[in-house]
Design an enzyme around this catalytic site. Sequence first.
Site, PDB file in Angstrom:
ATOM      1  N   ARG A 159      50.318  10.428  49.675  1.00 21.95           N
ATOM      2  CA  ARG A 159      50.783  11.968  49.483  1.00 21.95           C
ATOM      3  C   ARG A 159      50.473  13.104  50.751  1.00 21.95           C
ATOM      4  O   ARG A 159      51.185  13.498  51.272  1.00 21.95           O
ATOM      5  CB  ARG A 159      50.090  12.547  48.235  1.00 21.95           C
ATOM      6  CG  ARG A 159      50.490  13.875  47.612  1.00 21.95           C
ATOM      7  CD  ARG A 159      49.935  15.330  48.397  1.00 21.95           C
ATOM      8  NE  ARG A 159      48.326  15.217  48.199  1.00 21.95           N
ATOM      9  CZ  ARG A 159      47.918  16.419  48.900  1.00 21.95           C
ATOM     10  NH1 ARG A 159      48.307  17.028  49.988  1.00 21.95           N
ATOM     11  NH2 ARG A 159      46.495  16.100  49.037  1.00 21.95           N
ATOM     12  N   ASP A 160      49.115  13.099  50.966  1.00 26.10           N
ATOM     13  CA  ASP A 160      48.713  14.017  51.931  1.00 26.10           C
ATOM     14  C   ASP A 160      48.899  13.487  53.377  1.00 26.10           C
ATOM     15  O   ASP A 160      49.244  14.001  54.381  1.00 26.10           O
ATOM     16  CB  ASP A 160      47.123  14.394  51.745  1.00 26.10           C
ATOM     17  CG  ASP A 160      46.503  15.301  52.428  1.00 26.10           C
ATOM     18  OD1 ASP A 160      47.256  16.049  53.163  1.00 26.10           O
ATOM     19  OD2 ASP A 160      45.123  15.486  52.538  1.00 26.10           O
TER      20      ASP A 160
ATOM     21  N   HIS B 129      36.760  16.150  50.541  1.00 24.39           N
ATOM     22  CA  HIS B 129      37.968  15.897  50.995  1.00 24.39           C
ATOM     23  C   HIS B 129      38.193  16.235  52.322  1.00 24.39           C
ATOM     24  O   HIS B 129      38.147  17.715  52.543  1.00 24.39           O
ATOM     25  CB  HIS B 129      39.306  16.316  50.074  1.00 24.39           C
ATOM     26  CG  HIS B 129      40.481  16.518  50.891  1.00 24.39           C
ATOM     27  ND1 HIS B 129      41.541  15.804  50.085  1.00 24.39           N
ATOM     28  CD2 HIS B 129      41.168  17.204  51.850  1.00 24.39           C
ATOM     29  CE1 HIS B 129      42.658  15.873  50.710  1.00 24.39           C
ATOM     30  NE2 HIS B 129      42.377  16.715  51.726  1.00 24.39           N
TER      31      HIS B 129
ATOM     32  N   HIS C 238      39.108  16.582  56.450  1.00 22.12           N
ATOM     33  CA  HIS C 238      39.940  16.171  57.535  1.00 22.12           C
ATOM     34  C   HIS C 238      39.221  15.814  58.778  1.00 22.12           C
ATOM     35  O   HIS C 238      38.056  16.307  58.770  1.00 22.12           O
ATOM     36  CB  HIS C 238      41.185  17.106  57.678  1.00 22.12           C
ATOM     37  CG  HIS C 238      42.232  17.155  56.578  1.00 22.12           C
ATOM     38  ND1 HIS C 238      43.294  16.795  56.957  1.00 22.12           N
ATOM     39  CD2 HIS C 238      42.001  17.572  55.344  1.00 22.12           C
ATOM     40  CE1 HIS C 238      44.028  16.874  55.597  1.00 22.12           C
ATOM     41  NE2 HIS C 238      43.309  17.399  54.652  1.00 22.12           N
TER      42      HIS C 238
ATOM     43  N   CYS D 182      48.241  18.896  56.709  1.00 27.45           N
ATOM     44  CA  CYS D 182      48.700  19.823  55.826  1.00 27.45           C
ATOM     45  C   CYS D 182      49.975  20.721  56.359  1.00 27.45           C
ATOM     46  O   CYS D 182      49.775  21.062  57.512  1.00 27.45           O
ATOM     47  CB  CYS D 182      47.836  20.757  55.213  1.00 27.45           C
ATOM     48  SG  CYS D 182      48.544  22.050  53.966  1.00 27.45           S
TER      49      CYS D 182
ATOM     50  N   ASN E 128      43.318  13.276  57.157  1.00 27.44           N
ATOM     51  CA  ASN E 128      42.052  12.886  56.508  1.00 27.44           C
ATOM     52  C   ASN E 128      41.176  11.953  57.142  1.00 27.44           C
ATOM     53  O   ASN E 128      41.975  11.192  57.939  1.00 27.44           O
ATOM     54  CB  ASN E 128      42.211  12.482  55.061  1.00 27.44           C
ATOM     55  CG  ASN E 128      42.519  13.533  53.988  1.00 27.44           C
ATOM     56  OD1 ASN E 128      43.610  13.814  53.697  1.00 27.44           O
ATOM     57  ND2 ASN E 128      41.403  14.247  53.367  1.00 27.44           N
TER      58      ASN E 128
HETATM   59  C1  LIG Z   1      53.876  26.739  44.705  1.00 24.09           C
HETATM   60  C2  LIG Z   1      55.476  27.015  45.168  1.00 24.09           C
HETATM   61  C3  LIG Z   1      56.414  26.117  44.325  1.00 24.09           C
HETATM   62  C4  LIG Z   1      55.714  28.395  45.030  1.00 24.09           C
HETATM   63  O1  LIG Z   1      56.565  28.722  45.758  1.00 24.09           O
HETATM   64  P1  LIG Z   1      57.480  30.115  45.088  1.00 24.09           P
HETATM   65  O2  LIG Z   1      58.566  30.243  46.260  1.00 24.09           O
HETATM   66  O3  LIG Z   1      56.494  31.170  45.280  1.00 24.09           O
HETATM   67  O4  LIG Z   1      58.218  29.710  43.925  1.00 24.09           O
HETATM   68  P2  LIG Z   1      59.071  30.335  42.752  1.00 24.09           P
HETATM   69  O5  LIG Z   1      58.409  30.151  41.317  1.00 24.09           O
HETATM   70  O6  LIG Z   1      59.179  31.861  43.325  1.00 24.09           O
HETATM   71  O7  LIG Z   1      60.358  29.415  42.892  1.00 24.09           O
HETATM   72  C5  LIG Z   1      61.004  29.439  44.042  1.00 24.09           C
HETATM   73  C6  LIG Z   1      62.022  28.275  44.301  1.00 24.09           C
HETATM   74  O8  LIG Z   1      61.150  27.028  44.152  1.00 24.09           O
HETATM   75  C7  LIG Z   1      61.348  26.264  43.151  1.00 24.09           C
HETATM   76  N1  LIG Z   1      59.973  25.790  42.697  1.00 24.09           N
HETATM   77  C8  LIG Z   1      59.161  26.339  41.992  1.00 24.09           C
HETATM   78  N2  LIG Z   1      58.260  25.317  41.917  1.00 24.09           N
HETATM   79  C9  LIG Z   1      58.731  24.304  42.001  1.00 24.09           C
HETATM   80  C10 LIG Z   1      58.191  22.829  41.743  1.00 24.09           C
HETATM   81  N3  LIG Z   1      56.718  22.825  41.288  1.00 24.09           N
HETATM   82  N4  LIG Z   1      58.976  21.973  42.158  1.00 24.09           N
HETATM   83  C11 LIG Z   1      60.143  21.995  42.612  1.00 24.09           C
HETATM   84  N5  LIG Z   1      60.708  23.363  42.693  1.00 24.09           N
HETATM   85  C12 LIG Z   1      60.035  24.346  42.495  1.00 24.09           C
HETATM   86  C13 LIG Z   1      62.063  27.163  42.117  1.00 24.09           C
HETATM   87  O9  LIG Z   1      62.798  26.581  41.124  1.00 24.09           O
HETATM   88  C14 LIG Z   1      62.842  28.100  42.921  1.00 24.09           C
HETATM   89  O10 LIG Z   1      63.861  27.485  43.435  1.00 24.09           O
HETATM   90  P3  LIG Z   1      65.295  28.189  43.651  1.00 24.09           P
HETATM   91  O11 LIG Z   1      65.575  28.968  42.484  1.00 24.09           O
HETATM   92  O12 LIG Z   1      65.132  28.964  44.991  1.00 24.09           O
HETATM   93  O13 LIG Z   1      65.931  27.124  44.078  1.00 24.09           O
HETATM   94  C15 LIG Z   1      55.351  26.782  46.599  1.00 24.09           C
HETATM   95  O14 LIG Z   1      54.741  27.425  47.506  1.00 24.09           O
HETATM   96  C16 LIG Z   1      55.030  25.252  47.154  1.00 24.09           C
HETATM   97  O15 LIG Z   1      55.849  24.277  46.822  1.00 24.09           O
HETATM   98  N6  LIG Z   1      54.260  24.957  47.618  1.00 24.09           N
HETATM   99  C17 LIG Z   1      53.834  23.663  48.016  1.00 24.09           C
HETATM  100  C18 LIG Z   1      52.808  23.516  49.008  1.00 24.09           C
HETATM  101  C19 LIG Z   1      52.310  22.183  49.287  1.00 24.09           C
HETATM  102  O16 LIG Z   1      52.817  21.092  48.716  1.00 24.09           O
HETATM  103  N7  LIG Z   1      51.416  22.060  50.275  1.00 24.09           N
HETATM  104  C20 LIG Z   1      50.686  20.860  50.586  1.00 24.09           C
HETATM  105  C21 LIG Z   1      49.906  20.125  49.510  1.00 24.09           C
HETATM  106  S1  LIG Z   1      48.289  21.023  49.461  1.00 24.09           S
HETATM  107  C22 LIG Z   1      47.124  20.325  50.578  1.00 24.09           C
HETATM  108  O17 LIG Z   1      47.893  19.562  51.317  1.00 24.09           O
HETATM  109  C23 LIG Z   1      45.788  20.595  50.594  1.00 24.09           C
HETATM  110  C24 LIG Z   1      44.934  19.603  49.836  1.00 24.09           C
HETATM  111  C25 LIG Z   1      45.245  19.457  48.429  1.00 24.09           C
HETATM  112  O18 LIG Z   1      45.153  18.198  50.241  1.00 24.09           O
HETATM  113  C26 LIG Z   1      43.576  19.775  50.131  1.00 24.09           C
HETATM  114  C27 LIG Z   1      43.129  20.100  51.534  1.00 24.09           C
HETATM  115  O19 LIG Z   1      43.153  19.488  52.369  1.00 24.09           O
HETATM  116  O20 LIG Z   1      43.018  21.537  51.642  1.00 24.09           O
END
Ligand SMILES: CC(C)(COP(=O)([O-])OP(=O)([O-])OC[C@H]1O[C@@H](n2cnc3c(N)ncnc32)[C@H](O)[C@@H]1OP(=O)([O-])[O-])[C@@H](O)C(=O)NCCC(=O)NCCSC(=O)C[C@@](C)(O)CC(=O)[O-]
Length: 302
Positions: free
Chosen positions: A15-16, A207, A209, A240, A249
């Site tokens: 995933r990450d 966690h 990096h 990320c 990581n």
């Molecule tokens: C959170 C949202 C969805 C908000 O995004 P948004 O645009 O504010 O969401 P929304 O509710 O307004 O929806 C907009 C569109 O997204 C769709 N949507 C809404 N939710 C989903 C969903 N779950 N799955 C699939 N589609 C989704 C929804 O259906 C819509 O589709 P449209 O009508 O435009 O076609 C967006 O910002 C997002 O997906 N962000 C993901 C960010 C991400 O994955 N980042 C990396 C992971 S975190 C990380 O790596 C850190 C970590 C954990 O490892 C720890 C560290 O190291 O810090």
Amino acid sequence: MRYPAKVKLVDVGPRDGLQNEKQPVPAEVKIQLVHMLQDAGLKEIEVTSFVSPKWVPQMADATEVMAGIQRKPGVRYSVLVPNMKGLEAAFPSKPDEVVVFGAASEAFSQRNINCSIAESIERFAPVVEAARAKGIYVRGAISTAVGCPYQGEVKPESVELVARLMKEIGVQHCGVADTIGVGTPRKVQAAMEAALKHYALDDISGHFHDTYGQALPNTLACLELGVWQYDASVAGLGGCPYAKGATGNVATEDVVYMLHGMGIDTGIDLDKLIDAGKYVSDFLGRKPVSRAAQAILTRRAG
Ligand SMILES: CC(C)(COP(=O)([O-])OP(=O)([O-])OC[C@H]1O[C@@H](n2cnc3c(N)ncnc32)[C@H](O)[C@@H]1OP(=O)([O-])[O-])[C@@H](O)C(=O)NCCC(=O)NCCSC(=O)C[C@@](C)(O)CC(=O)[O-]
């Protein structure tokens, strides 16, 4: 110094590690990587995330990847879910655990999940309730726990606040994440101690990096606090998408090498882990970032 006798590592590589990869990585490769990690003895693997494919295209095959895994008894398979839409999409895949991911910095929360910290907690609350109602364990990740790419230094008080808010809505485990790898041992200990005000030692993990080469010392510093659960990424894959320049990581191979050298049990077969890292690195066309893997692969080559 008394270190924990056993450490649990969660491999977040599929995933990450792969979420930020520019080249397409087919579902079969992700599935094979998960299989090789479980064969190496990993007891928990963070497989994928159910997030918007517009935001993170590499994870668009989450359902296919989860469906393709032949599960091994005793292994937990976790997935990230940012909201109810993600949780509902994840349900048919039957994850053992879901991860809600917030941040200790407002700016990062906005960039990563498009909402404030307070709004993120409001979004997570029904996710936690619905997941727990189905018996799915809920882990929380607190990103940018020591530093933020947009806001700079992050104070332990901010970590404590998010840990408290996560605890209040029923998040069962708290992962303290140095998203951009800027932390050094004392700072990471302070962030961990802040989270420990609301979570027990058994419900907390690190966690880290490795952007600045501090992830192993930071792990050692948290072992000194008694923390015995860590995320790591095979071959040091990753970064990320919303933390420009941050590397992957800490490599799982490097952590395992260090822990085994200290007489700490992980249940992981380092040679098989190195094979898993080599498999995915060969696919990506580069060497594993792990120094231990590089050394052992060189020795193997004679
Ligand atoms: C959170 C949202 C969805 C908000 O995004 P948004 O645009 O504010 O969401 P929304 O509710 O307004 O929806 C907009 C569109 O997204 C769709 N949507 C809404 N939710 C989903 C969903 N779950 N799955 C699939 N589609 C989704 C929804 O259906 C819509 O589709 P449209 O009508 O435009 O076609 C967006 O910002 C997002 O997906 N962000 C993901 C960010 C991400 O994955 N980042 C990396 C992971 S975190 C990380 O790596 C850190 C970590 C954990 O490892 C720890 C560290 O190291 O810090």
